[in-house]
Every structure is written in structure tokens, then in C-alpha cells.
Design a protein around this motif. Structure first.
Motif, PDB file in Angstrom:
ATOM      1  N   ALA A  58       0.832  -1.210   0.000  1.00 40.47           N
ATOM      2  CA  ALA A  58       0.000   0.000   0.000  1.00 40.47           C
ATOM      3  C   ALA A  58       0.867   1.263   0.000  1.00 40.47           C
ATOM      4  O   ALA A  58       0.568   2.236  -0.694  1.00 40.47           O
ATOM      5  CB  ALA A  58      -0.942  -0.005   1.198  1.00 40.47           C
ATOM      6  N   LYS A  59       1.963   1.225   0.736  1.00 39.71           N
ATOM      7  CA  LYS A  59       2.833   2.395   0.860  1.00 39.71           C
ATOM      8  C   LYS A  59       3.732   2.596  -0.360  1.00 39.71           C
ATOM      9  O   LYS A  59       3.998   3.732  -0.752  1.00 39.71           O
ATOM     10  CB  LYS A  59       3.693   2.247   2.119  1.00 39.71           C
ATOM     11  CG  LYS A  59       4.619   3.414   2.374  1.00 39.71           C
ATOM     12  CD  LYS A  59       5.414   3.225   3.644  1.00 39.71           C
ATOM     13  CE  LYS A  59       6.382   4.379   3.841  1.00 39.71           C
ATOM     14  NZ  LYS A  59       7.265   4.173   4.971  1.00 39.71           N
ATOM     15  N   ASN A  60       4.212   1.507  -0.969  1.00 39.28           N
ATOM     16  CA  ASN A  60       5.248   1.606  -1.996  1.00 39.28           C
ATOM     17  C   ASN A  60       4.829   1.211  -3.411  1.00 39.28           C
ATOM     18  O   ASN A  60       5.503   1.602  -4.358  1.00 39.28           O
ATOM     19  CB  ASN A  60       6.449   0.742  -1.599  1.00 39.28           C
ATOM     20  CG  ASN A  60       7.104   1.219  -0.332  1.00 39.28           C
ATOM     21  OD1 ASN A  60       7.853   2.175  -0.355  1.00 39.28           O
ATOM     22  ND2 ASN A  60       6.798   0.579   0.784  1.00 39.28           N
ATOM     23  N   CYS A  61       3.774   0.447  -3.558  1.00 43.38           N
ATOM     24  CA  CYS A  61       3.454  -0.137  -4.868  1.00 43.38           C
ATOM     25  C   CYS A  61       2.090   0.266  -5.427  1.00 43.38           C
ATOM     26  O   CYS A  61       1.909   0.338  -6.641  1.00 43.38           O
ATOM     27  CB  CYS A  61       3.501  -1.661  -4.786  1.00 43.38           C
ATOM     28  SG  CYS A  61       4.941  -2.325  -3.941  1.00 43.38           S
ATOM     29  N   ALA A  62       1.137   0.494  -4.539  1.00 44.76           N
ATOM     30  CA  ALA A  62      -0.246   0.715  -4.965  1.00 44.76           C
ATOM     31  C   ALA A  62      -0.433   1.946  -5.844  1.00 44.76           C
ATOM     32  O   ALA A  62      -1.324   1.963  -6.699  1.00 44.76           O
ATOM     33  CB  ALA A  62      -1.167   0.802  -3.740  1.00 44.76           C
TER      34      ALA A  62
END
Length: 159
Positions: A52-56
Motif C-alpha cells: 500500500a505504501k510503496n506499490c499501490a
């Protein structure tokens, strides 16, 4: 006689250093047969938060990828693909997926020669354990047949 001892001593030290380096290399290098199993729920929960923090932002909150991900953008690059069952993530062995996340898409290695991508390298941002957690999360969303197919690809891969 003491010069002979010195030569043997230096040679022994060199052998020990080379042996230690070989052991270190083999233990730190990802192997082709390692399968990231999404059955570990704590790993999946950790991976979901990291995703959620790095890829979404690029690959979508629901792993759906960017719209028209198979069509090149104006800059000639492809949009971020989905990581759900509709994408091609599951076609790749785990060792390659880890490499892609860690180093980005490297032409001639994890991408065709000359390929350009907007995929950044996360090796300086995420630890190997965090990358594995993200992949465990992604894989936890796949249906059993897709997961089994990806496991077979992973287990066949030998580096």
C-alpha cells in the motif's frame, strides 16, 4: 624453512578468505528453487501494508495495474501491469520477481535488451524480507490454480 612456512601460511589465509567469500555469496544469493509461500498470514499482513505504501500508487490498490497496461504510453514505456491473476506476475519465478523489485527492470536480465521502464529499484528502500512480504501478499490474492502454476515455474528455475 621459515620462508616456506610464510608462503604456506599466506596460501592458507587466501584459501580461507576465498572459501568464506564463496560461502557468503552462496548464502546471500537468492536461489532459483526458493518459493515464497503466501500461507504465512503475518507475512501477508506485513506485505499488504508495504505494498500500500510503496506499490499501490502505480500497480493499484487492488493490484489491478494501470489502465491499458499492454499499450505503450507516449514516452514508449508500458504502464504498470496488474499483479492480480489477470497480469503476468505469476508467469515469473520468485527469484526473478525479487530481482525486479530490488533492482527494477534491468535490460538483458529481467527485461528485453534496450527495454526502458518506469519501475524503480527498491533495493535501497526495502529489505529483502520486506520484498518477500510484498510478494507473499500479492500471491495471497491469486486463486489456487494460478498460485500452483507460479510455484511450478519457481521450482523449475535453476540459476
Amino acid at each position: 624453512m621459515s620462508q616456506k612456512k610464510l608462503i604456506f601460511g599466506v596460501a592458507g589465509v587466501v584459501v580461507v578468505i576465498i572459501g568464506a567469500a564463496a560461502i557468503l555469496y552462496s548464502t546471500m544469493r537468492p536461489t532459483g528453487s526458493a518459493f515464497i509461500d503466501p500461507a504465512d498470514q503475518s507475512l501477508v499482513i506485513q506485505g499488504k501494508a508495504i505494498y500500500a505504501k510503496n506499490c499501490a500508487a502505480c500497480h493499484g490498490e487492488s493490484l489491478q495495474g494501470q489502465p491499458s497496461w499492454r499499450e505503450r504510453m507516449a514516452n514508449g514505456r508500458l504502464p504498470a501491469p496488474p499483479h492480480d491473476k489477470t497480469g503476468h506476475t505469476w508467469h515469473h519465478p520468485d527469484v526473478m520477481l525479487i530481482d525486479m523489485v530490488k533492482n527494477g527492470l534491468v535490460p538483458g536480465k529481467t527485461a528485453p535488451p534496450g527495454y526502458q521502464s518506469d519501475m524503480p529499484a527498491y533495493g535501497a528502500v526495502l529489505t529483502d524480507e520486506e520484498i518477500i512480504a510484498v510478494l507473499a501478499y500479492i500471491k495471497s490474492t491469486w486463486p489456487p490454480k494460478v498460485l500452483q502454476a507460479q510455484k511450478e515455474v519457481t521450482m523449475q528455475r535453476r540459476d
